[in-house]
Design an enzyme around this catalytic site. Structure first.
Site, PDB file in Angstrom:
ATOM      1  N   ALA A 124      39.237 -18.657  -4.593  1.00  0.00           N
ATOM      2  CA  ALA A 124      40.626 -18.201  -4.638  1.00  0.00           C
ATOM      3  C   ALA A 124      41.118 -18.096  -6.075  1.00  0.00           C
ATOM      4  O   ALA A 124      41.614 -19.065  -6.658  1.00  0.00           O
ATOM      5  CB  ALA A 124      41.505 -19.147  -3.824  1.00  0.00           C
ATOM      6  N   SER A 132      43.318  -8.036 -11.576  1.00  0.00           N
ATOM      7  CA  SER A 132      42.520  -7.772 -12.789  1.00  0.00           C
ATOM      8  C   SER A 132      42.929  -8.724 -13.913  1.00  0.00           C
ATOM      9  O   SER A 132      42.087  -9.214 -14.663  1.00  0.00           O
ATOM     10  CB  SER A 132      42.737  -6.329 -13.259  1.00  0.00           C
ATOM     11  N   ILE A 340      26.322  14.981   5.945  1.00  0.00           N
ATOM     12  CA  ILE A 340      25.060  15.398   6.581  1.00  0.00           C
ATOM     13  C   ILE A 340      25.179  15.359   8.114  1.00  0.00           C
ATOM     14  O   ILE A 340      24.610  16.188   8.813  1.00  0.00           O
ATOM     15  CB  ILE A 340      23.883  14.529   6.071  1.00  0.00           C
ATOM     16  N   GLU A 366      35.924  -8.467  -6.702  1.00  0.00           N
ATOM     17  CA  GLU A 366      35.177  -9.155  -7.782  1.00  0.00           C
ATOM     18  C   GLU A 366      35.242  -8.363  -9.093  1.00  0.00           C
ATOM     19  O   GLU A 366      34.266  -8.270  -9.829  1.00  0.00           O
ATOM     20  CB  GLU A 366      33.752  -9.462  -7.350  1.00  0.00           C
ATOM     21  N   THR A 368      37.511  -4.716 -10.370  1.00  0.00           N
ATOM     22  CA  THR A 368      37.403  -3.281 -10.075  1.00  0.00           C
ATOM     23  C   THR A 368      36.358  -2.658 -11.008  1.00  0.00           C
ATOM     24  O   THR A 368      35.985  -3.247 -12.028  1.00  0.00           O
ATOM     25  CB  THR A 368      38.746  -2.568 -10.312  1.00  0.00           C
TER      26      THR A 368
HETATM   27  C1  LIG Z   1      39.188  -7.072   0.901  1.00  0.00           C
HETATM   28  C2  LIG Z   1      39.435  -7.846  -0.374  1.00  0.00           C
HETATM   29  C3  LIG Z   1      38.822  -9.078  -0.541  1.00  0.00           C
HETATM   30  C4  LIG Z   1      39.049  -9.822  -1.708  1.00  0.00           C
HETATM   31  N1  LIG Z   1      38.493 -11.068  -1.844  1.00  0.00           N
HETATM   32  C5  LIG Z   1      38.865 -11.847  -2.900  1.00  0.00           C
HETATM   33  C6  LIG Z   1      38.433 -13.219  -2.970  1.00  0.00           C
HETATM   34  O1  LIG Z   1      37.696 -13.712  -2.125  1.00  0.00           O
HETATM   35  N2  LIG Z   1      38.885 -13.979  -4.001  1.00  0.00           N
HETATM   36  C7  LIG Z   1      39.703 -13.479  -4.970  1.00  0.00           C
HETATM   37  O2  LIG Z   1      40.084 -14.232  -5.866  1.00  0.00           O
HETATM   38  N3  LIG Z   1      40.114 -12.184  -4.949  1.00  0.00           N
HETATM   39  C8  LIG Z   1      39.725 -11.365  -3.924  1.00  0.00           C
HETATM   40  N4  LIG Z   1      40.159 -10.058  -3.847  1.00  0.00           N
HETATM   41  C9  LIG Z   1      41.036  -9.552  -4.901  1.00  0.00           C
HETATM   42  C10 LIG Z   1      40.367  -8.509  -5.789  1.00  0.00           C
HETATM   43  O3  LIG Z   1      39.416  -9.099  -6.615  1.00  0.00           O
HETATM   44  C11 LIG Z   1      41.479  -7.766  -6.543  1.00  0.00           C
HETATM   45  O4  LIG Z   1      42.184  -6.989  -5.603  1.00  0.00           O
HETATM   46  C12 LIG Z   1      40.936  -6.895  -7.655  1.00  0.00           C
HETATM   47  O5  LIG Z   1      40.403  -7.688  -8.692  1.00  0.00           O
HETATM   48  C13 LIG Z   1      42.000  -5.953  -8.244  1.00  0.00           C
HETATM   49  O6  LIG Z   1      43.169  -6.624  -8.521  1.00  0.00           O
HETATM   50  P1  LIG Z   1      44.574  -6.016  -8.027  1.00  0.00           P
HETATM   51  O7  LIG Z   1      44.439  -5.734  -6.579  1.00  0.00           O
HETATM   52  O8  LIG Z   1      45.650  -6.944  -8.458  1.00  0.00           O
HETATM   53  O9  LIG Z   1      44.702  -4.644  -8.782  1.00  0.00           O
HETATM   54  P2  LIG Z   1      45.339  -4.431 -10.254  1.00  0.00           P
HETATM   55  O10 LIG Z   1      44.803  -5.436 -11.186  1.00  0.00           O
HETATM   56  O11 LIG Z   1      46.823  -4.320 -10.118  1.00  0.00           O
HETATM   57  O12 LIG Z   1      44.743  -2.993 -10.617  1.00  0.00           O
HETATM   58  C14 LIG Z   1      45.287  -1.777 -10.108  1.00  0.00           C
HETATM   59  C15 LIG Z   1      44.499  -0.619 -10.723  1.00  0.00           C
HETATM   60  O13 LIG Z   1      44.664  -0.642 -12.149  1.00  0.00           O
HETATM   61  C16 LIG Z   1      43.387  -0.724 -12.767  1.00  0.00           C
HETATM   62  N5  LIG Z   1      43.504  -1.576 -13.954  1.00  0.00           N
HETATM   63  C17 LIG Z   1      44.086  -2.796 -14.036  1.00  0.00           C
HETATM   64  N6  LIG Z   1      43.996  -3.268 -15.290  1.00  0.00           N
HETATM   65  C18 LIG Z   1      43.320  -2.343 -16.007  1.00  0.00           C
HETATM   66  C19 LIG Z   1      42.921  -2.247 -17.375  1.00  0.00           C
HETATM   67  N7  LIG Z   1      43.144  -3.230 -18.252  1.00  0.00           N
HETATM   68  N8  LIG Z   1      42.274  -1.116 -17.776  1.00  0.00           N
HETATM   69  C20 LIG Z   1      41.999  -0.121 -16.888  1.00  0.00           C
HETATM   70  N9  LIG Z   1      42.372  -0.156 -15.588  1.00  0.00           N
HETATM   71  C21 LIG Z   1      43.022  -1.248 -15.162  1.00  0.00           C
HETATM   72  C22 LIG Z   1      42.469  -1.341 -11.724  1.00  0.00           C
HETATM   73  O14 LIG Z   1      41.105  -1.034 -11.976  1.00  0.00           O
HETATM   74  C23 LIG Z   1      42.993  -0.709 -10.451  1.00  0.00           C
HETATM   75  O15 LIG Z   1      42.451   0.575 -10.306  1.00  0.00           O
HETATM   76  C24 LIG Z   1      39.887  -9.292  -2.719  1.00  0.00           C
HETATM   77  C25 LIG Z   1      40.480  -8.035  -2.541  1.00  0.00           C
HETATM   78  C26 LIG Z   1      40.272  -7.323  -1.384  1.00  0.00           C
HETATM   79  C27 LIG Z   1      40.966  -5.995  -1.229  1.00  0.00           C
END
Ligand SMILES: Cc1cc2nc3c(=O)[nH]c(=O)nc-3n(C[C@H](O)[C@H](O)[C@H](O)COP(=O)(O)OP(=O)(O)OC[C@H]3O[C@@H](n4cnc5c(N)ncnc54)[C@H](O)[C@@H]3O)c2cc1C
Length: 395
Positions: A124, A132, A340, A366, A368
């Site tokens: 978590a 991110s 396909i 893990e 993006t």
């Molecule tokens: C089904 C699912 C399971 C998950 N399981 C876990 C889990 O077990 N444990 C856990 O801790 N988390 C978990 N997550 C969370 C996941 O790791 C985050 O959703 C992911 O890291 C993206 O964070 P965010 O959703 O806040 O997007 P944001 O950080 O808000 O990003 C939004 C967009 O902006 C882009 N972006 C952000 N910052 C930058 C930057 N500096 N430069 C360029 N682009 C950027 C991102 O790539 C993305 O396209 C899970 C998510 C999902 C959907």
């Protein structure tokens, strides 16, 4: 498929898992997707065959058979059911902080239960406002005598509600940025801990994803993993080792879609011949198979690096590269597999639309794929390849 480089033991275990996946998990995959229910029967199957043990050292109750084999097994299971493959990847993810930085007492208390699969684990880190940018987390942990009191919430947590042990990252020094984060083991029956809700989602429907709430949640001080302030570094070390698990899940989805599309293309006839013999379809199949094999090269390399004890920047970069390529390949290939199969590809009666929905998450969680590119570029900029003197300075 890359068999020549595997040991006899690795091939034997892969064959066993392949058989279990085909005979016991594949027939359940569509129903798991439709019902959105966590597949406890698959967990039981993994327990019975000692498959959770593949992710743990022998002294901790595991098989000690190494990281590469663990990845191959996630790949095999994910070929038929990505939600089931994720059960294994999430078990490794949720246990890694403890394995890397836990005390002997903590390891003895928890790891054998995780290695047998008696307990499931979760990791978590993410919050509603920090994915991110994980260091922007707001969940806090304050020391009170022999306990820590955790307040805040985590969002999008895989295995929420089914895990018995959560590795939770929280701020022990809110103003210290990255250096103010610490890691804790939180048992699901800890006072003040609750799973607020599970989220409906696009794919991996058999995996739970939920919101955790910590409302004055008390954990013993003995449950802190590592020193106070070491949590962020530990969280990143975990991801270096767990991202390949997601890459393996992605590659499994990609190969499963390729194999299915190939069989379909051999039997679907248009204009007097199987579609596989139309050059435009054959070229798609050739590209799909080649992309899988290229992605597999990166994935198995990172498994071998971990098994060779490689740590630090080389592992960080290789792990991000494997996750980036395998997940992009999974998205591309599953989209092509739907193409396909034509109209049938779009129907739930066939598995490729599920594979396409399942593939998408591998580009997001893990870290993006934008973040993977940042990680790779950061490591690249630190490297000195000795080519500086050959590049003329610009005016
Ligand atoms: C089904 C699912 C399971 C998950 N399981 C876990 C889990 O077990 N444990 C856990 O801790 N988390 C978990 N997550 C969370 C996941 O790791 C985050 O959703 C992911 O890291 C993206 O964070 P965010 O959703 O806040 O997007 P944001 O950080 O808000 O990003 C939004 C967009 O902006 C882009 N972006 C952000 N910052 C930058 C930057 N500096 N430069 C360029 N682009 C950027 C991102 O790539 C993305 O396209 C899970 C998510 C999902 C959907």
């Amino acid at each position: 498929m890359s068999d020549d480089f595997l040991t006899a033991e690795q091939r034997e275990i892969r064959e066993l898992v392949r058989t279990i996946a085909h005979e016991r998990i594949a027939p359940r995959a569509a129903e798991i997707d439709r019902s959105h229910e966590f597949p406890w029967d698959v967990v039981e199957l993994f327990r019975e065959h000692g498959i959770f043990g593949l992710y743990f050292a022998e002294r901790d109750g595991g098989t000690g058979t190494g990281a590469l084999l663990g990845l191959i097994v996630i790949e095999e299971v994910s070929k038929v059911c990505a939600s089931s493959g994720l059960i294994l990847a999430a078990q490794a993810l949720g246990s890694l902080a403890l394995e890397l930085a836990g005390t002997e007492e903590q390891k003895q208390r928890f790891l054998p239960r995780l290695a047998s699969g008696e307990w499931l684990a979760a990791y978590a880190l993410s919050e509603a406002g920090s994915g991110s940018d994980s260091a922007a987390m707001r969940t806090s942990a304050r020391r009170e005598g022999d306990t820590y009191v955790i307040d805040g919430g985590k969002r999008f947590i895989t295995n929420a509600g089914v895990a018995r042990l959560y590795t939770v990252f929280a701020k022990t020094a809110p103003d210290a940025g990255h250096s103010g984060i610490s890691a804790f083991l939180v048992e699901s029956d800890s006072p003040g801990f609750a799973v607020a809700r599970l989220e409906p989602k696009l794919g991996i429907a058999g995996s739970t994803t939920g919101e955790l709430v910590f409302d004055g949640c008390r954990v013993p001080a003995a449950n802190r993993v590592g020193e106070e302030g070491d949590g962020f570094r530990l969280a990143m070390r975990v991801l270096d080792r767990s991202r390949p698990g997601i890459a393996a899940q992605a590659l499994g989805i990609a190969q499963g879609a390729t194999d299915y599309a190939l069989e379909y293309a051999k039997t679907r006839v248009t204009m007097g011949k199987p579609i596989a013999e139309h050059q435009l379809v054959a070229a798609k199949l050739a590209d799909m198979e080649t992309s899988c094999e290229a992605a597999r090269g990166l994935l198995y390399r990172v498994g071998r690096l971990v098994d060779a004890g490689v740590d630090g920047p080389e592992l960080t970069k290789a792990s991000a590269q494997a996750k980036l390529v395998c997940s992009d390949v999974a998205m591309e290939i599953t989209t092509e597999a739907v193409q396909i199969l034509g109209g049938y590809g779009y129907m739930q009666e066939y598995p490729v639309e599920r594979m396409m929905r399942d593939a998408k998450i591998t580009q997001i969680y893990e870290g993006t794929n934008e973040i993977q590119r940042l990680v790779i570029a950061r490591e690249l900029l630190k490297e000195d390849r000795g080519s500086g003197s050959r590049v003329p300075r610009t005016p």
